[in-house]
Write a protein that holds these residues in place. Structure first.
Motif, PDB file in Angstrom:
ATOM      1  N   ILE A 197     -56.977  24.386  31.918  1.00 57.79           N
ATOM      2  CA  ILE A 197     -56.642  23.116  31.927  1.00 57.79           C
ATOM      3  C   ILE A 197     -56.845  22.254  33.001  1.00 57.79           C
ATOM      4  CG2 ILE A 197     -55.134  21.561  30.671  1.00 57.79           C
ATOM      5  CD1 ILE A 197     -53.890  24.082  29.200  1.00 57.79           C
ATOM      6  N   PRO A 198     -57.672  21.462  33.517  1.00 57.09           N
ATOM      7  CA  PRO A 198     -57.660  20.900  34.411  1.00 57.09           C
ATOM      8  C   PRO A 198     -56.619  19.950  34.597  1.00 57.09           C
ATOM      9  CG  PRO A 198     -59.931  20.712  33.460  1.00 57.09           C
ATOM     10  CD  PRO A 198     -59.064  21.257  32.595  1.00 57.09           C
ATOM     11  N   PHE A 199     -55.868  19.720  35.802  1.00 59.52           N
ATOM     12  CA  PHE A 199     -54.753  18.981  35.839  1.00 59.52           C
ATOM     13  C   PHE A 199     -54.541  17.819  36.684  1.00 59.52           C
ATOM     14  CE2 PHE A 199     -50.241  18.752  37.946  1.00 59.52           C
ATOM     15  CZ  PHE A 199     -49.677  18.007  36.875  1.00 59.52           C
ATOM     16  N   LEU A 200     -55.164  18.154  37.929  1.00 60.30           N
ATOM     17  CA  LEU A 200     -54.939  16.975  39.051  1.00 60.30           C
ATOM     18  C   LEU A 200     -56.041  17.229  40.174  1.00 60.30           C
ATOM     19  CD1 LEU A 200     -53.270  14.427  40.295  1.00 60.30           C
ATOM     20  CD2 LEU A 200     -51.801  16.239  41.246  1.00 60.30           C
ATOM     21  N   ASP A 201     -56.504  16.222  40.800  1.00 60.18           N
ATOM     22  CA  ASP A 201     -57.220  16.238  41.880  1.00 60.18           C
ATOM     23  C   ASP A 201     -56.644  15.478  43.186  1.00 60.18           C
ATOM     24  OD1 ASP A 201     -59.625  17.300  40.435  1.00 60.18           O
ATOM     25  OD2 ASP A 201     -60.500  15.412  40.248  1.00 60.18           O
ATOM     26  N   MET A 202     -56.463  16.342  44.242  1.00 59.36           N
ATOM     27  CA  MET A 202     -55.620  15.854  45.306  1.00 59.36           C
ATOM     28  C   MET A 202     -56.400  16.369  46.535  1.00 59.36           C
ATOM     29  SD  MET A 202     -51.669  16.366  46.020  1.00 59.36           S
ATOM     30  CE  MET A 202     -51.094  15.050  44.471  1.00 59.36           C
ATOM     31  N   ALA A 203     -56.174  15.579  47.504  1.00 63.02           N
ATOM     32  CA  ALA A 203     -56.788  15.938  49.080  1.00 63.02           C
ATOM     33  C   ALA A 203     -55.877  17.034  49.652  1.00 63.02           C
ATOM     34  CB  ALA A 203     -56.656  14.747  49.912  1.00 63.02           C
ATOM     35  N   GLY A 204     -54.578  17.214  49.281  1.00 59.93           N
ATOM     36  CA  GLY A 204     -53.869  18.374  50.250  1.00 59.93           C
ATOM     37  C   GLY A 204     -53.661  19.630  48.983  1.00 59.93           C
ATOM     38  N   GLU A 205     -54.138  20.785  49.541  1.00 59.97           N
ATOM     39  CA  GLU A 205     -54.177  21.694  48.649  1.00 59.97           C
ATOM     40  C   GLU A 205     -52.859  22.483  48.517  1.00 59.97           C
ATOM     41  OE1 GLU A 205     -56.548  26.082  47.957  1.00 59.97           O
ATOM     42  OE2 GLU A 205     -56.403  25.114  49.786  1.00 59.97           O
ATOM     43  N   SER A 206     -51.995  22.494  49.657  1.00 67.26           N
ATOM     44  CA  SER A 206     -50.547  22.846  49.384  1.00 67.26           C
ATOM     45  C   SER A 206     -49.654  21.832  48.708  1.00 67.26           C
ATOM     46  CB  SER A 206     -49.854  23.030  50.877  1.00 67.26           C
ATOM     47  OG  SER A 206     -49.961  21.570  51.431  1.00 67.26           O
ATOM     48  N   ASP A 207     -49.871  20.716  48.553  1.00 61.04           N
ATOM     49  CA  ASP A 207     -49.080  19.793  47.770  1.00 61.04           C
ATOM     50  C   ASP A 207     -49.686  19.876  46.474  1.00 61.04           C
ATOM     51  OD1 ASP A 207     -47.788  18.843  50.035  1.00 61.04           O
ATOM     52  OD2 ASP A 207     -49.409  16.943  50.575  1.00 61.04           O
ATOM     53  N   LEU A 208     -50.826  19.982  46.245  1.00 60.11           N
ATOM     54  CA  LEU A 208     -51.385  20.277  44.887  1.00 60.11           C
ATOM     55  C   LEU A 208     -50.660  21.478  44.214  1.00 60.11           C
ATOM     56  CD1 LEU A 208     -53.161  19.191  42.457  1.00 60.11           C
ATOM     57  CD2 LEU A 208     -55.077  20.751  43.688  1.00 60.11           C
ATOM     58  N   SER A 209     -50.757  22.635  45.084  1.00 61.81           N
ATOM     59  CA  SER A 209     -50.377  23.827  44.410  1.00 61.81           C
ATOM     60  C   SER A 209     -48.871  23.695  44.021  1.00 61.81           C
ATOM     61  CB  SER A 209     -50.284  25.082  45.368  1.00 61.81           C
ATOM     62  OG  SER A 209     -51.952  25.089  45.715  1.00 61.81           O
ATOM     63  N   PHE A 210     -47.880  23.031  44.926  1.00 61.06           N
ATOM     64  CA  PHE A 210     -46.585  22.987  44.783  1.00 61.06           C
ATOM     65  C   PHE A 210     -46.339  22.109  43.648  1.00 61.06           C
ATOM     66  CE2 PHE A 210     -42.835  20.302  44.918  1.00 61.06           C
ATOM     67  CZ  PHE A 210     -41.564  21.163  45.445  1.00 61.06           C
ATOM     68  N   ILE A 211     -46.962  21.003  43.316  1.00 60.52           N
ATOM     69  CA  ILE A 211     -46.890  20.406  42.018  1.00 60.52           C
ATOM     70  C   ILE A 211     -47.359  21.100  40.889  1.00 60.52           C
ATOM     71  CG2 ILE A 211     -47.773  18.444  40.973  1.00 60.52           C
ATOM     72  CD1 ILE A 211     -47.982  16.876  43.620  1.00 60.52           C
ATOM     73  N   GLY A 212     -48.390  21.842  40.902  1.00 59.29           N
ATOM     74  CA  GLY A 212     -48.777  22.518  39.760  1.00 59.29           C
ATOM     75  C   GLY A 212     -47.800  23.616  39.282  1.00 59.29           C
ATOM     76  N   ASP A 213     -47.365  24.376  40.466  1.00 61.51           N
ATOM     77  CA  ASP A 213     -46.272  25.543  40.316  1.00 61.51           C
ATOM     78  C   ASP A 213     -45.014  24.944  39.762  1.00 61.51           C
ATOM     79  OD1 ASP A 213     -48.175  27.314  40.889  1.00 61.51           O
ATOM     80  OD2 ASP A 213     -47.418  27.210  43.093  1.00 61.51           O
ATOM     81  N   THR A 214     -44.802  23.835  40.055  1.00 61.58           N
ATOM     82  CA  THR A 214     -43.422  23.186  39.611  1.00 61.58           C
ATOM     83  C   THR A 214     -43.630  23.009  38.222  1.00 61.58           C
ATOM     84  OG1 THR A 214     -42.904  22.178  41.786  1.00 61.58           O
ATOM     85  CG2 THR A 214     -41.897  21.299  40.018  1.00 61.58           C
ATOM     86  N   VAL A 215     -44.718  22.098  37.804  1.00 63.30           N
ATOM     87  CA  VAL A 215     -44.933  21.786  36.331  1.00 63.30           C
ATOM     88  C   VAL A 215     -44.787  23.161  35.487  1.00 63.30           C
ATOM     89  CG1 VAL A 215     -46.433  20.514  34.519  1.00 63.30           C
ATOM     90  CG2 VAL A 215     -45.973  19.530  36.978  1.00 63.30           C
ATOM     91  N   LEU A 216     -45.558  24.271  36.155  1.00 67.82           N
ATOM     92  CA  LEU A 216     -45.703  25.442  35.215  1.00 67.82           C
ATOM     93  C   LEU A 216     -44.483  26.099  34.855  1.00 67.82           C
ATOM     94  CD1 LEU A 216     -47.728  27.147  33.963  1.00 67.82           C
ATOM     95  CD2 LEU A 216     -48.038  28.504  36.128  1.00 67.82           C
ATOM     96  N   GLN A 217     -43.664  26.484  36.040  1.00 70.81           N
ATOM     97  CA  GLN A 217     -42.582  27.053  36.134  1.00 70.81           C
ATOM     98  C   GLN A 217     -41.198  26.343  35.828  1.00 70.81           C
ATOM     99  OE1 GLN A 217     -42.726  29.004  39.943  1.00 70.81           O
ATOM    100  NE2 GLN A 217     -44.689  29.886  39.779  1.00 70.81           N
ATOM    101  N   ASP A 218     -41.071  25.260  36.262  1.00 67.23           N
ATOM    102  CA  ASP A 218     -39.853  24.490  36.232  1.00 67.23           C
ATOM    103  C   ASP A 218     -39.523  23.447  34.972  1.00 67.23           C
ATOM    104  OD1 ASP A 218     -38.746  25.897  38.400  1.00 67.23           O
ATOM    105  OD2 ASP A 218     -39.342  24.359  39.634  1.00 67.23           O
ATOM    106  N   PHE A 219     -40.930  22.858  34.442  1.00 62.25           N
ATOM    107  CA  PHE A 219     -40.765  22.169  33.194  1.00 62.25           C
ATOM    108  C   PHE A 219     -40.865  22.962  32.014  1.00 62.25           C
ATOM    109  CE2 PHE A 219     -41.655  19.181  36.504  1.00 62.25           C
ATOM    110  CZ  PHE A 219     -42.005  17.934  35.893  1.00 62.25           C
ATOM    111  N   GLU A 220     -40.293  22.156  30.894  1.00 57.45           N
ATOM    112  CA  GLU A 220     -40.171  22.622  29.566  1.00 57.45           C
ATOM    113  C   GLU A 220     -41.450  22.451  28.769  1.00 57.45           C
ATOM    114  OE1 GLU A 220     -37.517  21.900  25.641  1.00 57.45           O
ATOM    115  OE2 GLU A 220     -37.040  20.771  27.269  1.00 57.45           O
TER     116      GLU A 220
END
Length: 432
Positions: free
Chosen positions: A121-144
């Motif tokens: 499931i495509p989620f977000l395009d971003m210039a910074g890979e580390s910031d993108l990974s942090f946001i994606g992991d947060t939505v996957l692990q911490d969001f309900e």
């Protein structure tokens, strides 16, 4: 031969215009010294960086009103997928724990995707890979992740009950808008402005909201109490004069004294209200009401105090209007078969409405600019939840020493009150 000095003066004051100007002159001097000068001085200060102890007030333009330093993109309620059946959506949610967030190069940027339940499931395009990974992991692990019906289909929504996640901060609004276009799933997004101006201050917006809530709440209750009280006091019964005098007592007591009494009444430990509720068995000692410490009870308590102090003013003004209605009109309507409600609706209400609007106008001004009641009882607490424009301007301008910003906050009351007064006077002119 010209008249002598005293005779000339008497002749001058025999004319109506000079005598009228002489009577108005003290009022003009008072308005100039105590209203016009502070107002224009506040306007000047609001365009400067005036601070307590600073003798050099530098002109900074509209910085006190609005100065945006950055734009912050926040989001919540990401619609991860929309599926035809609830079973498919439920399976996707259950597979969340085993899913992962992956990133891959996509031209000059990186694309992040959720790999869950055999789906990518495509989620977000971003210039910074580390910031993108942090946001994606947060939505996957911490969001309900939860399933919601949507027009015959079912959505999988990633939601957090805490603060929405920040997708990025930018100095230009265009960059913030571009990030919104790079978000590949629907979501509840917002672009917040961060800065040092009043309009970027979340506490100012909270104070403005509280001011409106406080004013509207008090005025509605004052009318609901004041009108029936005025109708009651207009009737003939024994002790009416004494009761009329007693009604005025809350209005004539200085607020500095009455607020101290209310401080005791609303005290979290020694409140007489809590004492009664506990001894009557309504509350247990461990469940007493914290009138000034709970944000909802604190605002309600302030409204109660304002109503207690202000409804006598509304009552007396309306009573004056009722007293001016000739008894012959009401008696004639009674003989024609009109009941009490019909007499109130078709005779009393139209005749009292102009003076009711005058009472409401003054009462709105008193409530909108009220400082003493709130400052003495809660000082804007708890956690600024009862902060209004007047107390917040005092706190920023006097207590914190940022006089320029405090002046800017206080001046926001002027255009709001000007609009309210204009609309009410326009309505009053139509009534008259």
């Amino acid at each position: 031969m010209k008249p002598a000095g005293p005779a000339r003066a008497r002749k001058l004051f025999d004319r109506e215009a000079p005598f009228g100007y002489a009577l108005v002159l003290p009022a003009i001097v008072y308005l100039t010294l105590f209203i016009a000068y502070p107002f224009f001085m506040s306007m000047y200060m609001s365009f400067t960086g005036a601070q307590a102890g600073d003798r050099d007030w530098k002109f900074i333009g509209t910085t006190n009103y609005s100065k945006i330093d950055s734009y912050e993109v926040v989001a919540n309620d990401f619609v991860v997928a929309t599926l035809p059946t609830r079973e498919e959506a439920t399976r996707l949610v259950e597979a969340k724990g085993e899913g992962k967030f992956v990133t891959a190069a996509a031209g000059a940027t990186f694309r992040g995707s959720f790999e869950v339940g055999g789906r990518s499931i495509p989620f977000l395009d971003m210039a910074g890979e580390s910031d993108l990974s942090f946001i994606g992991d947060t939505v996957l692990q911490d969001f309900e992740w939860r399933v919601e019906p949507a027009g015959g289909k079912f959505r999988v929504v990633a939601h957090t009950r805490e603060t929405p996640i920040t997708l990025g901060r930018f100095t230009e609004r265009a960059a913030a808008d571009a990030l919104l276009h790079d978000l590949l799933v629907p979501a509840a997004t917002d672009v917040k402005t961060n800065g040092t101006g009043v309009l970027q201050d979340p506490n100012f917006l909270l104070a403005l909201k509280n001011t409106v809530k406080y004013t509207v709440g008090t005025e509605i209750i004052k009318l609901l109490i004041g009108v029936p009280c005025a109708l009651l006091l207009n009737r003939r019964f024994g002790g009416r004069r004494i009761l009329r005098g007693l009604v005025v007592i809350p209005w004539v007591i200085p607020i500095a004294l009455s607020a101290q009494g209310w401080l005791w009444i609303l005290d979290s430990t020694y409140s007489v209200i809590n004492w009664c509720l506990v001894h009557w068995g309504i509350l247990s000692p461990g469940d007493i009401i914290n009138f000034r410490g709970d944000k909802n009870w604190a605002m309600f308590s302030l409204i109660v105090v304002n109503v207690w102090r202000g409804f006598p003013f509304t009552t007396i003004i309306i009573l004056a209007g009722l007293s001016a209605i000739p008894d012959e009109i009401l008696e004639r309507a009674r003989l024609d078969g009109a009941n009490a409600f019909q007499r109130f609706l078709h005779i009393i209400s139209p005749m009292v409405r102009p003076i009711l609007m005058v009472a409401l106008l003054f009462s709105v001004i008193f409530s909108f600019t009220d400082f003493n009641t709130i400052w003495i009882i809660t000082k804007g607490g708890p956690y600024d939840q009862t902060q209004v424009l007047s107390t917040y301007a005092y706190q920023v301008g006097i207590n914190a020493g940022y006089m320029g910003k405090g002046a800017a906050i206080s001046l926001f009351m002027f255009p709001i009150m000007a609009v309210i007064v204009f609309l009410m006077l326009r309505f009053l002119r139509k009534e008259v």
